[in-house]
Scaffold this motif. Structure first.
Motif, PDB file in Angstrom:
ATOM      1  N   GLN A 110      -0.404  -6.341   0.920  1.00  0.00           N
ATOM      2  CA  GLN A 110      -1.832  -6.616   0.876  1.00  0.00           C
ATOM      3  C   GLN A 110      -2.627  -5.363   0.503  1.00  0.00           C
ATOM      4  OE1 GLN A 110      -2.243  -8.137   4.861  1.00  0.00           O
ATOM      5  NE2 GLN A 110      -2.303 -10.257   4.120  1.00  0.00           N
ATOM      6  N   PHE A 111      -2.267  -4.245   1.099  1.00  0.00           N
ATOM      7  CA  PHE A 111      -2.979  -3.014   0.790  1.00  0.00           C
ATOM      8  C   PHE A 111      -2.772  -2.618  -0.667  1.00  0.00           C
ATOM      9  CE2 PHE A 111      -3.470   1.600   0.565  1.00  0.00           C
ATOM     10  CZ  PHE A 111      -4.787   1.699   1.003  1.00  0.00           C
ATOM     11  N   ASP A 112      -1.543  -2.731  -1.163  1.00  0.00           N
ATOM     12  CA  ASP A 112      -1.282  -2.387  -2.566  1.00  0.00           C
ATOM     13  C   ASP A 112      -2.026  -3.314  -3.518  1.00  0.00           C
ATOM     14  OD1 ASP A 112       0.228  -0.129  -2.092  1.00  0.00           O
ATOM     15  OD2 ASP A 112       2.134  -1.206  -2.083  1.00  0.00           O
ATOM     16  N   ALA A 113      -2.213  -4.573  -3.125  1.00  0.00           N
ATOM     17  CA  ALA A 113      -3.006  -5.487  -3.947  1.00  0.00           C
ATOM     18  C   ALA A 113      -4.468  -5.029  -3.985  1.00  0.00           C
ATOM     19  CB  ALA A 113      -2.907  -6.916  -3.412  1.00  0.00           C
ATOM     20  N   CYS A 114      -4.997  -4.563  -2.856  1.00  0.00           N
ATOM     21  CA  CYS A 114      -6.359  -4.016  -2.827  1.00  0.00           C
ATOM     22  C   CYS A 114      -6.475  -2.847  -3.797  1.00  0.00           C
ATOM     23  CB  CYS A 114      -6.720  -3.537  -1.419  1.00  0.00           C
ATOM     24  SG  CYS A 114      -6.859  -4.816  -0.162  1.00  0.00           S
ATOM     25  N   VAL A 115      -5.510  -1.938  -3.747  1.00  0.00           N
ATOM     26  CA  VAL A 115      -5.514  -0.763  -4.623  1.00  0.00           C
ATOM     27  C   VAL A 115      -5.467  -1.183  -6.084  1.00  0.00           C
ATOM     28  CG1 VAL A 115      -4.191   1.278  -5.322  1.00  0.00           C
ATOM     29  CG2 VAL A 115      -4.525   0.780  -2.893  1.00  0.00           C
TER      30      VAL A 115
END
Length: 162
Positions: free
Chosen positions: A83-88
């Protein structure tokens, strides 16, 4: 800049400052808050006049407030790596689309609500290189699934940093 647009900009700047404080000082991210703020920011930039391809000095402040998430070298607490990598990935895509609004196909323009996700060596954002603003939620979830399936093992430990 008209008054309504200026008020929107001030609100977005304030929200991104709060978001970054939570990210850096508390090491946490509220995913729903990110998605809402990201969408509002995307709409703000894509609603600019396409004839004037330059962004204002005030707009660069907002652009700068979006980028700290891309420099974090550890994952926030209670947030899945995927999820965090998708935000990035989406922040990088929006920033690149703002800076280079004409690097699209003829029928997919930034000012019509499209962004282009990064697709280069060392950083891959799934299988959809372009995303339309109305499909953000679905594409975000698809990218999370892509990362989880193709980058991380079952325990969501990092196999390969993007």
């Amino acid at each position: 800049m008209n008054t309504n647009r200026n008020d929107t900009l001030n609100e977005l700047i304030e929200h991104w400052e709060e978001f970054n404080e939570n990210l850096f000082y508390d090491n946490r991210i509220d995913l729903e808050e990110f998605k809402a703020l990201f969408t509002q920011t995307w709409r703000y930039f894509s609603s600019a006049e396409p004839d004037d391809e330059r962004i204002s000095l005030r707009d660069t402040e907002l652009l700068g407030l979006m980028t700290p998430i891309t420099r974090l070298n550890c994952y926030p607490d209670e947030t899945a790596c995927s999820q965090f990598d998708a935000c990035v990935c989406f922040v990088k895509g929006l920033c690149q689309s703002i800076v280079y609004p004409n690097q699209f196909y003829d029928n997919m323009k930034f000012y019509d609500g499209w962004i282009r996700l990064p697709q280069y060596d060392g950083f891959h954002c799934g299988t959809s290189p372009t995303v339309y603003i109305d499909n953000f939620e679905e594409e975000f979830n698809n990218l999370c699934d892509y990362y989880f399936t193709n980058v991380y093992d079952e325990d969501e430990e990092l196999d390969n940093r993007l």
